[in-house]
Scaffold this motif. Sequence first.
Motif, short mmCIF file in Angstrom:
data_model
loop_
_atom_site.label_atom_id
_atom_site.label_comp_id
_atom_site.label_asym_id
_atom_site.label_seq_id
_atom_site.Cartn_x
_atom_site.Cartn_y
_atom_site.Cartn_z
N ASP A 327 38.96 61.71 36.31
CA ASP A 327 40.05 60.91 36.86
C ASP A 327 39.74 59.44 36.61
O ASP A 327 38.86 59.11 35.82
N ARG A 328 40.44 58.57 37.28
CA ARG A 328 40.35 57.14 37.02
C ARG A 328 38.94 56.61 37.23
O ARG A 328 38.16 57.16 38.02
N LEU A 329 38.64 55.52 36.52
CA LEU A 329 37.38 54.80 36.69
C LEU A 329 37.70 53.53 37.47
O LEU A 329 38.25 52.56 36.93
N SER A 330 37.38 53.53 38.77
CA SER A 330 37.75 52.44 39.67
C SER A 330 36.51 51.69 40.13
O SER A 330 35.44 52.29 40.32
N SER A 331 36.66 50.39 40.36
CA SER A 331 35.55 49.60 40.89
C SER A 331 35.14 50.07 42.27
O SER A 331 33.98 49.94 42.67
N PHE A 332 36.06 50.64 43.03
CA PHE A 332 35.76 51.14 44.37
C PHE A 332 34.73 52.27 44.30
O PHE A 332 33.87 52.41 45.18
N ASP A 333 34.80 53.08 43.24
CA ASP A 333 33.90 54.23 43.10
C ASP A 333 32.57 53.85 42.46
O ASP A 333 31.64 54.67 42.44
#
Length: 366
Positions: A327-333
Amino acid sequence: MTIHMNHPNGVLSGKTVLVTGGTGSMGATFVRRALSGEAGMPRRIIVLSRDEAKQYHMRVSLLRRWAATDDILYRNFESILQFRLGDVRNYADVSSAAKQADIIIHAAALKQVPSCEYFPDQAVLTNCMGAANIVRAIEEHGLPVETVVGISTDKACEPVNAMGMTKALQERILIAANVLSPSTRFVCTRYGNVLSSRGSVVPLFQEQIRNGGPVTVTVPEMTRFLLTLDEAIDTVFAALRDALPGDIFVPDAMAASVINLAKAMIGDRDIAIECIGRRPGEKLHEIMVSDEEAPRALRRGDYYAIRPMLPELARADDTADEPALRDRLSSFDRVVDLEQTIAMLRKNGTLPADARPRQRSLTIPS
């Protein structure tokens, strides 16, 4: 600066390289790295920008460096490095500069989110029309340009602000150009905040700390992907070396919260942190690869390569290889803790080796 032996397979060896926006932080660092010969020694580098003051200072700085360390570069300055005044918005300027180029690094951009929000028409002219002028010049004049690398940003992924929207269109303009001009390879790189680049939060925090504070953050929980300037250039070199037509190269970067960034930079100084709220157009967290792009994201060494959606650019191995992301690559993760944030800043040279933060209060206006 030390000249390395030409690498026989170096992507820049013997090439004429045009760098648009070549006096900016990223462009100037690319020029310095390219002239080290680490990717093969280029025959010539052409720096195109509209800021004559920056060109003058860059020229003087390089001449001083070469005079002290590199006699060959110093004696061949005019033949190796050429400065051209011009604007990527101007088709004639772009055509004139590109006619000798084997490789184009397109770094010219308007990249300040609030500025682009208030002047979106200016963002369109630079970020979209600049890329379109490069594509048009290559197509109309049949220029023998081998590769164009567009420098994009995580803000182009699921954009919510004018800067990100124009950068997303820049990506599409360059990717589609592979169909119009198949003899040229058009690729992009996409990355987050570059530490110590002009306009980034690090120089702002440094100035506020020098003035005794307060250090102003937007909201404490905001996160951003962070790279050093050299890591950004590494991404460009990787794209030059390995990207297929239409690829968007994305580094496997970590992220930090802005509050930890502020704490790390302040260290043990008696300086307050003040929360001022989000600026126009700012996201809470950035996304480097979207949910829609994840199935097309393949692993290429230390990078993700987002394959294009255009069927004309599809390859058999696009479906043969397993996607690298679910899934998405987010700065939150990808956010790291305070100690890891300090380590990133030390690696960048922003913090001394013995810097230690202390507990402090956060002022949040009502």
